[in-house]
Design a protein around this motif. Structure first.
Motif, PDB file in Angstrom:
ATOM      1  N   ALA A   3      87.270 123.727  61.043  1.00 25.90           N
ATOM      2  CA  ALA A   3      86.682 123.824  59.413  1.00 25.90           C
ATOM      3  C   ALA A   3      87.164 122.518  59.066  1.00 25.90           C
ATOM      4  CB  ALA A   3      86.301 124.795  58.235  1.00 25.90           C
ATOM      5  N   LEU A   4      88.988 122.832  58.881  1.00 21.41           N
ATOM      6  CA  LEU A   4      89.247 121.588  58.502  1.00 21.41           C
ATOM      7  C   LEU A   4      89.520 120.136  59.212  1.00 21.41           C
ATOM      8  CD1 LEU A   4      93.557 123.631  57.340  1.00 21.41           C
ATOM      9  CD2 LEU A   4      90.791 122.809  55.718  1.00 21.41           C
ATOM     10  N   LEU A   5      89.386 119.693  60.624  1.00 24.82           N
ATOM     11  CA  LEU A   5      89.233 118.723  60.643  1.00 24.82           C
ATOM     12  C   LEU A   5      87.954 118.077  60.849  1.00 24.82           C
ATOM     13  CD1 LEU A   5      90.971 119.674  64.059  1.00 24.82           C
ATOM     14  CD2 LEU A   5      92.002 118.210  62.131  1.00 24.82           C
ATOM     15  N   GLU A   6      87.063 118.897  60.575  1.00 25.52           N
ATOM     16  CA  GLU A   6      85.635 118.534  61.158  1.00 25.52           C
ATOM     17  C   GLU A   6      84.835 118.156  59.116  1.00 25.52           C
ATOM     18  OE1 GLU A   6      83.249 121.847  62.522  1.00 25.52           O
ATOM     19  OE2 GLU A   6      82.599 121.205  63.631  1.00 25.52           O
ATOM     20  N   ARG A   7      85.847 118.879  58.813  1.00 26.44           N
ATOM     21  CA  ARG A   7      85.562 117.859  57.133  1.00 26.44           C
ATOM     22  C   ARG A   7      86.835 117.175  56.328  1.00 26.44           C
ATOM     23  NH1 ARG A   7      84.912 123.635  55.769  1.00 26.44           N
ATOM     24  NH2 ARG A   7      86.865 123.543  54.362  1.00 26.44           N
ATOM     25  N   VAL A   8      86.786 115.820  57.186  1.00 25.95           N
ATOM     26  CA  VAL A   8      88.002 115.227  56.667  1.00 25.95           C
ATOM     27  C   VAL A   8      88.053 113.330  55.903  1.00 25.95           C
ATOM     28  CG1 VAL A   8      89.495 115.214  58.606  1.00 25.95           C
ATOM     29  CG2 VAL A   8      87.919 113.449  59.087  1.00 25.95           C
ATOM     30  N   ARG A   9      88.272 113.253  55.377  1.00 25.64           N
ATOM     31  CA  ARG A   9      88.387 111.338  54.621  1.00 25.64           C
ATOM     32  C   ARG A   9      89.413 110.752  55.494  1.00 25.64           C
ATOM     33  NH1 ARG A   9      86.105 112.358  48.976  1.00 25.64           N
ATOM     34  NH2 ARG A   9      88.142 111.103  48.493  1.00 25.64           N
ATOM     35  N   TYR A  10      89.286 109.891  55.187  1.00 24.19           N
ATOM     36  CA  TYR A  10      89.759 109.077  55.825  1.00 24.19           C
ATOM     37  C   TYR A  10      90.769 107.683  54.828  1.00 24.19           C
ATOM     38  CZ  TYR A  10      89.741 110.182  60.981  1.00 24.19           C
ATOM     39  OH  TYR A  10      89.400 110.993  62.071  1.00 24.19           O
ATOM     40  N   GLU A  11      91.933 107.816  54.399  1.00 28.19           N
ATOM     41  CA  GLU A  11      92.209 107.126  53.290  1.00 28.19           C
ATOM     42  C   GLU A  11      92.356 105.988  54.027  1.00 28.19           C
ATOM     43  OE1 GLU A  11      94.759 107.858  49.625  1.00 28.19           O
ATOM     44  OE2 GLU A  11      95.900 106.218  50.316  1.00 28.19           O
ATOM     45  N   VAL A  12      92.142 104.404  53.558  1.00 31.18           N
ATOM     46  CA  VAL A  12      91.974 103.551  54.029  1.00 31.18           C
ATOM     47  C   VAL A  12      92.511 102.195  53.062  1.00 31.18           C
ATOM     48  CG1 VAL A  12      90.512 103.892  56.283  1.00 31.18           C
ATOM     49  CG2 VAL A  12      90.013 101.952  54.082  1.00 31.18           C
ATOM     50  N   LEU A  13      93.213 101.078  53.797  1.00 34.01           N
ATOM     51  CA  LEU A  13      93.590  99.788  52.628  1.00 34.01           C
ATOM     52  C   LEU A  13      92.425  98.738  52.499  1.00 34.01           C
ATOM     53  CD1 LEU A  13      97.655  99.927  53.878  1.00 34.01           C
ATOM     54  CD2 LEU A  13      96.340 101.438  51.854  1.00 34.01           C
ATOM     55  N   PRO A  14      92.588  98.185  52.299  1.00 33.05           N
ATOM     56  CA  PRO A  14      91.844  97.146  52.123  1.00 33.05           C
ATOM     57  C   PRO A  14      92.670  95.615  52.693  1.00 33.05           C
ATOM     58  CG  PRO A  14      91.926  97.432  49.887  1.00 33.05           C
ATOM     59  CD  PRO A  14      92.421  98.631  50.076  1.00 33.05           C
ATOM     60  N   ALA A  15      92.532  95.455  53.964  1.00 33.67           N
ATOM     61  CA  ALA A  15      93.709  94.661  54.310  1.00 33.67           C
ATOM     62  C   ALA A  15      92.008  94.393  55.223  1.00 33.67           C
ATOM     63  CB  ALA A  15      94.310  95.181  55.187  1.00 33.67           C
ATOM     64  N   GLY A  16      92.263  92.897  56.179  1.00 32.00           N
ATOM     65  CA  GLY A  16      91.859  91.583  56.366  1.00 32.00           C
ATOM     66  C   GLY A  16      90.882  92.615  57.971  1.00 32.00           C
ATOM     67  N   PRO A  17      91.733  93.636  58.527  1.00 39.33           N
ATOM     68  CA  PRO A  17      90.754  93.849  59.927  1.00 39.33           C
ATOM     69  C   PRO A  17      90.215  95.169  59.591  1.00 39.33           C
ATOM     70  CG  PRO A  17      93.145  94.448  60.032  1.00 39.33           C
ATOM     71  CD  PRO A  17      93.213  93.458  59.032  1.00 39.33           C
ATOM     72  N   THR A  18      90.166  95.563  58.195  1.00 33.24           N
ATOM     73  CA  THR A  18      90.280  97.231  58.484  1.00 33.24           C
ATOM     74  C   THR A  18      88.182  97.552  58.300  1.00 33.24           C
ATOM     75  OG1 THR A  18      91.688  97.384  56.728  1.00 33.24           O
ATOM     76  CG2 THR A  18      89.939  99.148  56.052  1.00 33.24           C
ATOM     77  N   GLU A  19      87.573  96.567  57.865  1.00 33.67           N
ATOM     78  CA  GLU A  19      86.093  96.894  58.218  1.00 33.67           C
ATOM     79  C   GLU A  19      85.597  96.773  59.724  1.00 33.67           C
ATOM     80  OE1 GLU A  19      81.679  94.843  57.113  1.00 33.67           O
ATOM     81  OE2 GLU A  19      83.468  93.911  56.638  1.00 33.67           O
ATOM     82  N   VAL A 245      89.981 127.836  47.769  1.00 30.80           N
ATOM     83  CA  VAL A 245      88.571 126.593  47.666  1.00 30.80           C
ATOM     84  C   VAL A 245      89.082 125.267  48.227  1.00 30.80           C
ATOM     85  CG1 VAL A 245      86.991 126.236  46.233  1.00 30.80           C
ATOM     86  CG2 VAL A 245      88.526 128.367  45.144  1.00 30.80           C
ATOM     87  N   VAL A 246      89.215 124.686  49.664  1.00 40.33           N
ATOM     88  CA  VAL A 246      89.884 123.952  50.012  1.00 40.33           C
ATOM     89  C   VAL A 246      89.119 123.373  50.272  1.00 40.33           C
ATOM     90  CG1 VAL A 246      91.428 122.690  52.130  1.00 40.33           C
ATOM     91  CG2 VAL A 246      92.432 123.964  50.402  1.00 40.33           C
ATOM     92  N   ALA A 247      88.618 122.219  49.866  1.00 35.86           N
ATOM     93  CA  ALA A 247      86.818 121.163  50.634  1.00 35.86           C
ATOM     94  C   ALA A 247      87.370 121.277  52.472  1.00 35.86           C
ATOM     95  CB  ALA A 247      86.335 120.158  49.848  1.00 35.86           C
ATOM     96  N   GLY A 248      88.513 119.837  52.707  1.00 31.80           N
ATOM     97  CA  GLY A 248      89.046 119.750  53.977  1.00 31.80           C
ATOM     98  C   GLY A 248      90.058 118.992  53.294  1.00 31.80           C
ATOM     99  N   LEU A 249      89.953 117.903  54.842  1.00 24.04           N
ATOM    100  CA  LEU A 249      92.018 116.814  54.313  1.00 24.04           C
ATOM    101  C   LEU A 249      91.789 115.964  54.253  1.00 24.04           C
ATOM    102  CD1 LEU A 249      92.731 118.679  58.375  1.00 24.04           C
ATOM    103  CD2 LEU A 249      93.023 119.077  55.702  1.00 24.04           C
ATOM    104  N   HIS A 250      92.399 115.412  53.042  1.00 31.68           N
ATOM    105  CA  HIS A 250      92.647 114.285  52.821  1.00 31.68           C
ATOM    106  C   HIS A 250      93.903 113.304  53.624  1.00 31.68           C
ATOM    107  CE1 HIS A 250      92.042 110.561  50.363  1.00 31.68           C
ATOM    108  NE2 HIS A 250      93.267 109.678  50.433  1.00 31.68           N
ATOM    109  N   VAL A 251      92.989 112.313  54.904  1.00 32.27           N
ATOM    110  CA  VAL A 251      94.372 111.742  55.993  1.00 32.27           C
ATOM    111  C   VAL A 251      94.804 110.473  55.785  1.00 32.27           C
ATOM    112  CG1 VAL A 251      94.832 111.530  58.295  1.00 32.27           C
ATOM    113  CG2 VAL A 251      93.320 113.405  57.853  1.00 32.27           C
TER     114      VAL A 251
END
Length: 273
Positions: A3-19, A245-251
């Motif tokens: 359940a934790l791994l299915e509800r994830v958010r990925y934090e990324v940095l707005p660098a050149g190749p990110t998109e 009340v944990v909604a998921g992981l912020h990775v």
């Protein structure tokens, strides 16, 4: 764990190749959060958020209070993001010094968004499981209490001690803070890439955060110093308790996006065995 791994958010940095990396490796059901840099300003964050939203991702731009000039600037950003289909923003105080304008902390910005008619369905605020470098623990928890009427969830900052994290979740619940928590964890970090990223101070709050916490950087970069699998295995019982009340992981990916998604998929496969 699943359940934790299915509800994830990925934090990324707005660098050149990110998109390009997100499009190549991250499925559309994974939420992407985009950090903001006090050096580069908000424009790279907003530009990437708008482009990814146009590609069908649920995107959460970071909008640090200390990068905002005034109420008109807040309204302008809200209009831009809503027109692009963005329904979720994360509002930390940020660490721009000096601040760009009228705001020193997140609460006035949250109030401003409420006065604008709450243009976003979801609004996130920061939580600190380990002691903030400048603010007492009781004050940070009180701040969450004051922000709760303007926010819909909390994102916890990085913590490498499962016991500390579990105790913090219990402590904020006892204080009456009931917003769901997205628990901040570091993904699988390759040492040489992390070292290279950490030298580029200013590309995002994640690397600045590491720079301010040298001992944590050592734990991430040293061989055998940190394992996301081991950490999650130890903390899973506390995070999956209904009272948490944990909604998921912020990775925190540190822009190792392909590696992070491969790790998550491997963990999901092992969870099915």
């Amino acid at each position: 764990m699943r359940a934790l791994l299915e509800r994830v958010r990925y934090e990324v940095l707005p660098a050149g190749p990110t998109e390009e990396q997100v499009l190549a490796h991250v499925p559309r059901d994974v939420v992407i959060t985009v950090t903001a840099s006090p050096v580069k300003g908000l424009d790279p964050t907003l530009d990437l958020a708008v482009r990814l939203a146009g590609q069908g991702y649920r995107v959460v731009p970071h909008v640090p209070a200390r990068l905002l000039r005034d109420g008109a600037h807040v309204a302008e950003i809200a209009d831009l993001l809503r027109a692009s289909g963005v329904e979720d923003v994360f509002v930390p105080a940020g660490d721009a010094n000096p601040s760009a304008g009228a705001y020193e902390g997140a609460l006035p910005v949250l109030r401003q968004l409420s006065e604008l008619g709450s243009p976003f369905r979801h609004v996130g605020i920061t939580g600190y499981p380990e002691r903030h470098p400048l603010i007492d623990d009781d004050i940070t928890i009180q701040a969450m209490w004051e922000k709760r009427v303007h926010a819909t969830y909390i994102v916890s900052n990085l913590c490498f001690d499962p016991q500390v994290l579990g105790e913090w979740v219990g402590r904020i619940r006892r204080r009456g803070v009931v917003l769901p928590v997205h628990v901040g964890v570091a993904g699988p970090v390759e040492r040489t890439k992390l070292l290279a990223m950490a030298t580029k101070i200013g590309v995002g709050e994640s690397t600045r955060f590491l720079a301010r916490h040298a001992s944590w950087f050592v734990r991430l970069s040293a061989p055998g110093g940190y394992s996301p699998e081991r950490f999650l295995t130890r903390i899973a019982p506390a995070l999956t308790a209904p009272s948490a009340v944990v909604a998921g992981l912020h990775v925190f990916t540190f822009n190792q996006i392909a590696e992070t998604e491969r790790w998550r998929r491997a963990m999901l496969e092992r969870a099915d065995v």
